[in-house]
Design a protein around this motif. Structure first.
Motif, PDB file in Angstrom:
ATOM      1  N   ALA A   1       0.813  -1.213   0.000  1.00  9.16           N
ATOM      2  CA  ALA A   1       0.000   0.000   0.000  1.00  9.16           C
ATOM      3  C   ALA A   1       0.847   1.265   0.000  1.00  9.16           C
ATOM      4  O   ALA A   1       0.307   2.368  -0.018  1.00  9.16           O
ATOM      5  CB  ALA A   1      -0.919   0.007   1.223  1.00  9.16           C
ATOM      6  N   THR A   2       2.178   1.093   0.009  1.00 11.14           N
ATOM      7  CA  THR A   2       3.100   2.225   0.095  1.00 11.14           C
ATOM      8  C   THR A   2       3.798   2.434  -1.244  1.00 11.14           C
ATOM      9  O   THR A   2       4.677   1.654  -1.629  1.00 11.14           O
ATOM     10  CB  THR A   2       4.151   1.987   1.197  1.00 11.14           C
ATOM     11  N   GLN A   3       3.400   3.468  -1.950  1.00 15.38           N
ATOM     12  CA  GLN A   3       3.998   3.757  -3.250  1.00 15.38           C
ATOM     13  C   GLN A   3       5.413   4.302  -3.097  1.00 15.38           C
ATOM     14  O   GLN A   3       6.308   3.967  -3.867  1.00 15.38           O
ATOM     15  CB  GLN A   3       3.121   4.746  -4.026  1.00 15.38           C
ATOM     16  N   SER A   4       5.597   5.148  -2.111  1.00 11.79           N
ATOM     17  CA  SER A   4       6.931   5.644  -1.769  1.00 11.79           C
ATOM     18  C   SER A   4       6.911   6.090  -0.318  1.00 11.79           C
ATOM     19  O   SER A   4       5.843   6.306   0.271  1.00 11.79           O
ATOM     20  CB  SER A   4       7.367   6.798  -2.680  1.00 11.79           C
ATOM     21  N   LEU A   5       8.100   6.224   0.248  1.00 11.70           N
ATOM     22  CA  LEU A   5       8.244   6.608   1.646  1.00 11.70           C
ATOM     23  C   LEU A   5       9.160   7.823   1.736  1.00 11.70           C
ATOM     24  O   LEU A   5      10.268   7.810   1.200  1.00 11.70           O
ATOM     25  CB  LEU A   5       8.835   5.444   2.444  1.00 11.70           C
ATOM     26  N   SER A   6       8.692   8.876   2.400  1.00  7.50           N
ATOM     27  CA  SER A   6       9.498  10.082   2.607  1.00  7.50           C
ATOM     28  C   SER A   6       9.610  10.337   4.100  1.00  7.50           C
ATOM     29  O   SER A   6       8.586  10.496   4.783  1.00  7.50           O
ATOM     30  CB  SER A   6       8.863  11.296   1.922  1.00  7.50           C
ATOM     31  N   LEU A   7      10.837  10.373   4.616  1.00  9.36           N
ATOM     32  CA  LEU A   7      11.080  10.545   6.045  1.00  9.36           C
ATOM     33  C   LEU A   7      11.753  11.897   6.280  1.00  9.36           C
ATOM     34  O   LEU A   7      12.860  12.126   5.797  1.00  9.36           O
ATOM     35  CB  LEU A   7      11.965   9.410   6.566  1.00  9.36           C
ATOM     36  N   VAL A   8      11.053  12.771   6.995  1.00  7.86           N
ATOM     37  CA  VAL A   8      11.523  14.135   7.221  1.00  7.86           C
ATOM     38  C   VAL A   8      12.030  14.258   8.663  1.00  7.86           C
ATOM     39  O   VAL A   8      11.245  14.228   9.610  1.00  7.86           O
ATOM     40  CB  VAL A   8      10.400  15.155   6.967  1.00  7.86           C
ATOM     41  N   ASN A   9      13.354  14.355   8.827  1.00  8.30           N
ATOM     42  CA  ASN A   9      13.960  14.382  10.151  1.00  8.30           C
ATOM     43  C   ASN A   9      13.253  13.418  11.114  1.00  8.30           C
ATOM     44  O   ASN A   9      12.752  13.809  12.176  1.00  8.30           O
ATOM     45  CB  ASN A   9      13.965  15.802  10.721  1.00  8.30           C
TER      46      ASN A   9
ATOM     47  N   TYR B   1      16.534  -0.568  14.020  1.00  6.13           N
ATOM     48  CA  TYR B   1      16.947  -1.942  13.751  1.00  6.13           C
ATOM     49  C   TYR B   1      16.264  -2.548  12.531  1.00  6.13           C
ATOM     50  O   TYR B   1      16.715  -3.565  12.005  1.00  6.13           O
ATOM     51  CB  TYR B   1      16.679  -2.818  14.973  1.00  6.13           C
ATOM     52  N   GLU B   2      15.166  -1.941  12.093  1.00  7.03           N
ATOM     53  CA  GLU B   2      14.387  -2.511  10.986  1.00  7.03           C
ATOM     54  C   GLU B   2      14.468  -1.712   9.694  1.00  7.03           C
ATOM     55  O   GLU B   2      13.802  -2.053   8.716  1.00  7.03           O
ATOM     56  CB  GLU B   2      12.928  -2.652  11.425  1.00  7.03           C
ATOM     57  N   LEU B   3      15.277  -0.676   9.678  1.00 13.18           N
ATOM     58  CA  LEU B   3      15.402   0.111   8.452  1.00 13.18           C
ATOM     59  C   LEU B   3      15.850  -0.755   7.285  1.00 13.18           C
ATOM     60  O   LEU B   3      15.428  -0.557   6.142  1.00 13.18           O
ATOM     61  CB  LEU B   3      16.389   1.255   8.670  1.00 13.18           C
ATOM     62  N   LYS B   4      16.687  -1.734   7.551  1.00 17.01           N
ATOM     63  CA  LYS B   4      17.204  -2.616   6.507  1.00 17.01           C
ATOM     64  C   LYS B   4      16.105  -3.434   5.837  1.00 17.01           C
ATOM     65  O   LYS B   4      16.289  -3.962   4.731  1.00 17.01           O
ATOM     66  CB  LYS B   4      18.251  -3.554   7.091  1.00 17.01           C
ATOM     67  N   ASN B   5      14.942  -3.528   6.500  1.00 14.18           N
ATOM     68  CA  ASN B   5      13.845  -4.341   5.974  1.00 14.18           C
ATOM     69  C   ASN B   5      12.846  -3.556   5.124  1.00 14.18           C
ATOM     70  O   ASN B   5      11.912  -4.132   4.584  1.00 14.18           O
ATOM     71  CB  ASN B   5      13.097  -5.015   7.132  1.00 14.18           C
ATOM     72  N   ILE B   6      13.035  -2.264   5.023  1.00 13.54           N
ATOM     73  CA  ILE B   6      12.134  -1.449   4.200  1.00 13.54           C
ATOM     74  C   ILE B   6      12.385  -1.752   2.727  1.00 13.54           C
ATOM     75  O   ILE B   6      13.520  -1.721   2.258  1.00 13.54           O
ATOM     76  CB  ILE B   6      12.331   0.048   4.505  1.00 13.54           C
ATOM     77  N   ARG B   7      11.327  -2.031   2.004  1.00 14.73           N
ATOM     78  CA  ARG B   7      11.450  -2.445   0.607  1.00 14.73           C
ATOM     79  C   ARG B   7      10.617  -1.590  -0.336  1.00 14.73           C
ATOM     80  O   ARG B   7      10.086  -2.062  -1.333  1.00 14.73           O
ATOM     81  CB  ARG B   7      11.026  -3.923   0.459  1.00 14.73           C
ATOM     82  N   VAL B   8      10.486  -0.313  -0.013  1.00 17.21           N
ATOM     83  CA  VAL B   8       9.771   0.611  -0.896  1.00 17.21           C
ATOM     84  C   VAL B   8      10.708   1.771  -1.206  1.00 17.21           C
ATOM     85  O   VAL B   8      11.647   2.040  -0.447  1.00 17.21           O
ATOM     86  CB  VAL B   8       8.466   1.122  -0.239  1.00 17.21           C
ATOM     87  N   PRO B   9      10.503   2.479  -2.324  1.00 14.38           N
ATOM     88  CA  PRO B   9      11.356   3.632  -2.641  1.00 14.38           C
ATOM     89  C   PRO B   9      11.319   4.669  -1.516  1.00 14.38           C
ATOM     90  O   PRO B   9      10.242   5.117  -1.114  1.00 14.38           O
ATOM     91  CB  PRO B   9      10.731   4.191  -3.927  1.00 14.38           C
TER      92      PRO B   9
END
Length: 330
Positions: free
Chosen positions: A153-161, A247-255
């Motif tokens: 359901a996640t087309q892209s991910l944007s993380l702001v600070n 610890y789970e950032l490595k598991n993110i699989r979306v742009p």
């Protein structure tokens, strides 16, 4: 006597500005767009989740979901919503349960998984199957959890600070009870908010644009619902402190794109950290690079002169960077 009093009032500057006072669900504060309500059943109780849902003038080219930080609300995205609409995106910005215009249950097991599930239920109710997820500060922790739970359901991910890029407890920041968090929250005033943000968010550079949002937050503590607001903030502080996403950032699989204001030094609980540790916490120039390296294929946008809230501090520059990323992931 009356003439003398009037003359004194006219000639003397007012030393104190009356504080803004809002209700426990931010009653009295004006949002930039109409606020809607999503009724949900969660943890055996009826709750209401407030949200903005704004459509562009033409047929949408996609949907962007904006997730607020702990000391922020959906309204704080005001300067980002219009450029997104102008670009053709539908924009949805919820207030999470426990925050701002949404319900503040006295008993709730807060977790990022639960908030992500609430957000997903809202999007399903609105018929949104896939969206660009944008999260700021604590909302970045939530956005990362959402992408982990609902990658389809996640087309892209944007993380702001985003916060949670380091494990404060594991690094040595002392644990504290919810009661201790609550006691501290009850002391919140506009002056304490401004001092904290000035020191931690913006490296001593306070701008007029920050005032409105600091008073929005302070107004809930100045009203009759202060205890309910402080309790919700205590419960969510406990959630943030004990549920790092690093610890789970490595598991993110979306742009994914990270937008990092380099002057930010946010670290939950740093006020109780030993001096040597306190000096090392919240080093966003390092944390941003480490997070970008950990997330497969992630892009990193750095703002050398900005702090914790690039979208507030320099909306034009932030919005341009966000729109470029969204366009690349359409």
């Amino acid at each position: 006597m009356r003439l003398l009093a009037a003359a004194l009032i006219a000639c003397c500057p007012v030393a104190v500005t009356a504080a803004d006072v809002y209700g426990p669900r931010l009653e009295g504060f004006d949002y930039p767009y109409p606020v809607k309500t999503f009724a949900l059943e969660s943890q055996r109780q009826p709750l209401e989740m407030a949200y903005l849902d704004v459509a562009p003038a033409r047929s949408p080219i996609g949907t962007v979901v904006l997730l607020h930080g702990k000391n922020f609300c959906a309204a704080t995205w005001q300067e980002t919503i219009k450029p997104l609409l102008d670009a053709g995106y539908r924009v949805i910005a919820p207030d999470q349960i426990g925050f701002c215009r949404s319900s503040k249950p006295a008993g709730y097991q807060y977790s990022f998984g639960q908030l992500a599930a609430n957000t997903h239920a809202l999007l399903e109710q609105l018929g949104v199957q896939r969206a660009h997820i944008v999260g700021h500060s604590m909302g970045g922790m939530l956005a990362a959890r959402y992408a982990l739970l609902y990658p389809q359901a996640t087309q892209s991910l944007s993380l702001v600070n985003p916060i949670g890029l380091e494990d404060w407890k594991a690094l040595g920041v002392p644990w504290r009870s919810v009661d201790a968090w609550y006691s501290n929250e009850l002391k919140t005033t506009f002056d304490s908010i401004k001092k904290y943000q000035l020191d931690v968010y913006y490296s001593g550079d306070w701008q007029p644009s920050f005032e409105h949002w600091a008073r929005m937050q302070a107004g809930m503590y100045a009203g009759a619902g202060k205890e309910a607001v402080a309790w919700s903030q205590a419960l969510t502080s406990d959630m943030v402190f004990n549920q790092p996403v690093v610890y789970e950032l490595k598991n993110i699989r979306v742009p994914t794109t990270l937008y990092i204001g380099q002057k930010d030094r946010t670290a939950i609980g740093r006020d109780q950290a030993p001096p040597a540790l306190k000096a090392k916490l919240g080093n966003y120039p390092l944390l941003g690079k480490a997070a970008a390296a950990a997330i497969p294929g992630a892009q990193l946008v750095e703002f050398a002169d900005l702090g914790h809230s690039p979208q507030v501090q320099d909306p034009a520059r932030f919005n341009a960077a966000l729109l470029r990323s969204l366009e690349a992931n359409r």
